[in-house]
Design an enzyme around this catalytic site. Sequence first.
Site, short mmCIF file in Angstrom:
data_model
loop_
_atom_site.label_atom_id
_atom_site.label_comp_id
_atom_site.label_asym_id
_atom_site.label_seq_id
_atom_site.Cartn_x
_atom_site.Cartn_y
_atom_site.Cartn_z
CE LYS A 40 -4.43 -1.74 1.23
NZ LYS A 40 -5.44 -2.03 2.24
NE ARG A 53 -7.99 -7.98 0.29
CZ ARG A 53 -7.47 -7.29 -0.71
NH1 ARG A 53 -6.40 -6.55 -0.54
NH2 ARG A 53 -8.04 -7.33 -1.90
N1 HH2 Z 1 -7.54 -3.57 0.65
C1 HH2 Z 1 -7.89 -3.54 -0.65
C2 HH2 Z 1 -9.03 -4.21 -1.10
N2 HH2 Z 1 -9.79 -4.93 -0.25
N3 HH2 Z 1 -10.18 -5.77 1.92
C3 HH2 Z 1 -9.85 -5.84 3.22
N4 HH2 Z 1 -10.57 -6.59 4.07
N5 HH2 Z 1 -8.75 -5.16 3.72
C4 HH2 Z 1 -7.97 -4.39 2.92
O1 HH2 Z 1 -7.01 -3.77 3.45
C5 HH2 Z 1 -8.30 -4.29 1.53
C6 HH2 Z 1 -9.45 -5.01 1.06
C7 HH2 Z 1 -7.04 -2.79 -1.62
O2 HH2 Z 1 -6.03 -3.62 -2.14
P1 HH2 Z 1 -6.08 -4.37 -3.57
O3 HH2 Z 1 -7.22 -5.35 -3.64
O4 HH2 Z 1 -4.75 -4.96 -3.86
O5 HH2 Z 1 -6.30 -3.21 -4.60
P2 HH2 Z 1 -7.57 -2.72 -5.42
O6 HH2 Z 1 -8.62 -2.27 -4.46
O7 HH2 Z 1 -7.00 -1.59 -6.25
O8 HH2 Z 1 -8.06 -3.87 -6.25
#
Ligand code: HH2
Length: 255
Positions: free
Chosen positions: A202, A236
């Site tokens: 992040k 995660r």
């Molecule tokens: N972070 C993201 C998405 N979903 N869910 C939970 N429970 N906790 C988190 O910290 C979290 C989440 C963002 O990360 P990522 O899925 O890699 O990116 P994007 O939202 O751009 O798909």
Amino acid sequence: MGVVNVTPDSFSDGGRYFDAQAAVAHARQLAAEGADLVDLGGESTRPGSAPVSEDEELRRILPVLGNLSLKIPVSVDTRRSRVMREALAAGASMINDVEALCAAGALGAVAASGCAVCLMHKKGEPATMQHEPHYADVLAEVKGFLKERVNAAQAAGIAAGRIVVDPGFGFGKTAAHNLELLRRLKEFSDLNVPLAVGWSRKSTLGKLTGRPVDERLAGSLAAALLALQGGATILRVHDVKETRDVIAVWQAYSQ
Ligand code: HH2
């Protein structure tokens, strides 16, 4: 929890697993690397991202879900009740909701199944949530919100044993907010449900290290260890193999 983003625009791996076959192969690889569950998402919620339609979200995730046949459970990262219902019917075991089941029909969709659920805190909407987020007391506000959502979920018929909470690092929070929540993670323990955290790759890690998103593995692993020390039981992450090693060292140390 290994992340599989079936999206063209996720912040760390956007486009790499947009194709269903590539997403299935990636989920299998994460399982082989030691993931206990995989989290499948069809909508990016990164800062600045635009929402996608329900139909598009389903078009992205259902073909992947239908072809996974993993031995480990699959979580679906969605905020929409129709997507929840269809994903659960297609075999998902968990709903990971960055809006903590606040959407119309979401509590009912989860209550009607036996699935697990992750309730996450987020302040504002992804498009604008990083524009000067402000809290009088970030820990109290995030924890108070999660407590209210755990109560709402239980009142809707979702047993406490099915619920996990997540402070939502990076969702309407500055680097200082994220660090304070990480430092005080143990204070979430009296919510009496397991704690999930997502620090992987992040932007706060980018701020702290000066590294671009594809060079944040070491920072992500450091944050993973600090989260374990703070009592997190679900990490995660995008990098399962390396995070497994952190967990192995942590478990040996804390025996
Ligand atoms: N972070 C993201 C998405 N979903 N869910 C939970 N429970 N906790 C988190 O910290 C979290 C989440 C963002 O990360 P990522 O899925 O890699 O990116 P994007 O939202 O751009 O798909």
